[in-house]
Scaffold this active site. Sequence first.
Site, PDB file in Angstrom:
ATOM      1  N   ASP A  14       0.961  -1.015   0.046  1.00 25.20           N
ATOM      2  CA  ASP A  14       0.149   0.160  -0.146  1.00 25.20           C
ATOM      3  C   ASP A  14       0.716   1.371   0.018  1.00 25.20           C
ATOM      4  O   ASP A  14       1.849   1.568   0.962  1.00 25.20           O
ATOM      5  CB  ASP A  14      -1.109  -0.119   1.271  1.00 25.20           C
ATOM      6  N   ASP A 109      -3.055   2.359  -5.484  1.00 21.34           N
ATOM      7  CA  ASP A 109      -2.538   1.440  -4.737  1.00 21.34           C
ATOM      8  C   ASP A 109      -1.790   0.760  -3.613  1.00 21.34           C
ATOM      9  O   ASP A 109      -1.029   1.162  -2.762  1.00 21.34           O
ATOM     10  CB  ASP A 109      -1.726   3.289  -3.796  1.00 21.34           C
ATOM     11  N   GLU A 110      -2.113   0.066  -4.046  1.00 27.29           N
ATOM     12  CA  GLU A 110      -3.329  -1.034  -3.306  1.00 27.29           C
ATOM     13  C   GLU A 110      -2.574  -2.999  -3.891  1.00 27.29           C
ATOM     14  O   GLU A 110      -3.523  -2.485  -4.498  1.00 27.29           O
ATOM     15  CB  GLU A 110      -3.756  -1.024  -2.755  1.00 27.29           C
TER      16      GLU A 110
HETATM   17  P1  TTP Z   1      -5.220   4.994   0.831  1.00 30.61           P
HETATM   18  O1  TTP Z   1      -4.473   4.061   0.284  1.00 30.61           O
HETATM   19  O2  TTP Z   1      -6.361   4.672   2.137  1.00 30.61           O
HETATM   20  O3  TTP Z   1      -4.801   6.519   1.067  1.00 30.61           O
HETATM   21  P2  TTP Z   1      -3.255   6.857   1.387  1.00 30.61           P
HETATM   22  O4  TTP Z   1      -2.117   6.167   0.400  1.00 30.61           O
HETATM   23  O5  TTP Z   1      -3.406   8.126   0.939  1.00 30.61           O
HETATM   24  O6  TTP Z   1      -2.090   7.105   2.476  1.00 30.61           O
HETATM   25  P3  TTP Z   1      -1.715   5.875   3.451  1.00 30.61           P
HETATM   26  O7  TTP Z   1      -1.051   6.522   3.677  1.00 30.61           O
HETATM   27  O8  TTP Z   1      -2.630   5.939   4.329  1.00 30.61           O
HETATM   28  O9  TTP Z   1      -2.215   4.252   2.540  1.00 30.61           O
HETATM   29  O10 TTP Z   1      -5.804   5.686  -0.523  1.00 30.61           O
HETATM   30  C1  TTP Z   1      -5.468   5.587  -1.627  1.00 30.61           C
HETATM   31  C2  TTP Z   1      -5.816   6.474  -2.361  1.00 30.61           C
HETATM   32  O11 TTP Z   1      -7.111   6.424  -2.318  1.00 30.61           O
HETATM   33  C3  TTP Z   1      -5.151   8.179  -1.809  1.00 30.61           C
HETATM   34  O12 TTP Z   1      -4.081   8.630  -2.123  1.00 30.61           O
HETATM   35  C4  TTP Z   1      -5.735   8.780  -2.557  1.00 30.61           C
HETATM   36  C5  TTP Z   1      -7.430   8.019  -2.436  1.00 30.61           C
HETATM   37  N1  TTP Z   1      -8.460   8.177  -1.790  1.00 30.61           N
HETATM   38  C6  TTP Z   1      -9.935   9.245  -2.279  1.00 30.61           C
HETATM   39  O13 TTP Z   1      -9.617   9.544  -3.451  1.00 30.61           O
HETATM   40  N2  TTP Z   1     -10.875   9.488  -1.155  1.00 30.61           N
HETATM   41  C7  TTP Z   1     -11.060   8.624   0.025  1.00 30.61           C
HETATM   42  O14 TTP Z   1     -11.711   8.378   0.572  1.00 30.61           O
HETATM   43  C8  TTP Z   1      -9.314   7.479  -0.014  1.00 30.61           C
HETATM   44  C9  TTP Z   1      -9.625   6.589   1.620  1.00 30.61           C
HETATM   45  C10 TTP Z   1      -8.402   7.459  -0.780  1.00 30.61           C
HETATM   46 MG    MG Z   2      -2.100   4.022   0.620  1.00 32.69          MG
END
Ligand code: TTP
Ligand code: MG
Length: 356
Positions: A14, A109-110
């Site tokens: 992630d 992103d995952e």
């Molecule tokens: P996430 O992996 O949930 O968040 P992140 O990568 O920004 O942060 P973390 O370090 O906690 O993993 O989500 C991945 C991407 O998806 C994030 O950069 C933006 C998008 N996203 C949205 O557009 N809306 C949302 O509510 C969430 C949770 C994520």
């Molecule tokens: Mg993330």
Amino acid sequence: MLGKIMSRKIIHVDMDCFYAAIEVRDNPSLTGLPVAVGGASDRRGVISTCNYQARTFGVHSAMATSFAQRLCPQLKVIPGRMQHYQMVSKQIRQIFDRYTDIIEPLSLDEAYLDVSSSNLFDGSATLIAKDIRRAIKNETGLTASAGIAPNKFLAKVCSDENKPDGQCVVSPERVEQFVQLLPLKKIPGVGKVTLERLAKYGLCTCADVRSMPKTELIRLFGNLGDMLYQRARGIDQRLLTTSRVRKSLSVERTFSVDLNNTISTLPALESLYTELSRRLEKHPERQICNQQIKLKFSDFKVTTVERQSNKLNRLLFDTLLPIAWSRSPDQGIRLLGLGVTFKPSITTSDIQLPLF
Ligand code: TTP
Ligand code: MG
């Protein structure tokens, strides 16, 4: 009881604050500042994500931008660039491709990677995850976190444990201890409403769930009860869902010390070739059309040479190596990669795609 079922090795990767990290990378003047990606407050926008500096102010995903700016008046809010994020995501998926064929992307992103049958790093999923994160950082300038565990659920939960830029391993021996302490809110699929429902029955942790009989859990919560019964014991038998059709396959290695002559690259070429052949054997239905060699020189310049080939051929790589090296003959090499391109093939998933 049948024999012991072989334990799987699943990695969940992630990216750290993905959209925000890309914006900061692309505009270094934002470094160190609280940054969010989202819609403008005067258009009733919401935050998609924010970096860790912004998170210290309490800003988080799905929060109204106007509220986020009240919590953190100096917050830089940047409009999203989806196409750009998709491009970076593709780059990251290409990195995953080098490690295994069994990949399930969950979002941009995952992804889950099943590395149970990988021979890379002597089969150490911990070292594979570390190397994936190293490659992502080197090639994209972004950091990722990873969870390594015997199933998807545990891998996903533990990828959050050492965020950002960290990883966490839950080995089969540690599953029991890990789930005992796990609050139910960490289980993917258990949202706020479900949590409140569970709390009414005194269920807040996996240990609470384990003290309730399975029949009672199913009577009260149906399928959710069955899922909780399993997760609370660290069980998740879901396989990875993969649907993509691969266009190419490659393997590569970065050396701890740069290599300076062809002879010294031969052992690496040999073992990469073995790895590539082994991976190719898993695609008996596919025909190759090209073989490529990739070199990264001491000055970080990358070159690739490819030739048509219908059948994997070790001698062709031996021939391509000096051709590639002759492009920077005075440099050592820090990375060697071998790859093949597949002939396009029509598969069931290709046929199904246009239907949706
Ligand atoms: P996430 O992996 O949930 O968040 P992140 O990568 O920004 O942060 P973390 O370090 O906690 O993993 O989500 C991945 C991407 O998806 C994030 O950069 C933006 C998008 N996203 C949205 O557009 N809306 C949302 O509510 C969430 C949770 C994520
Ligand atoms: Mg993330």
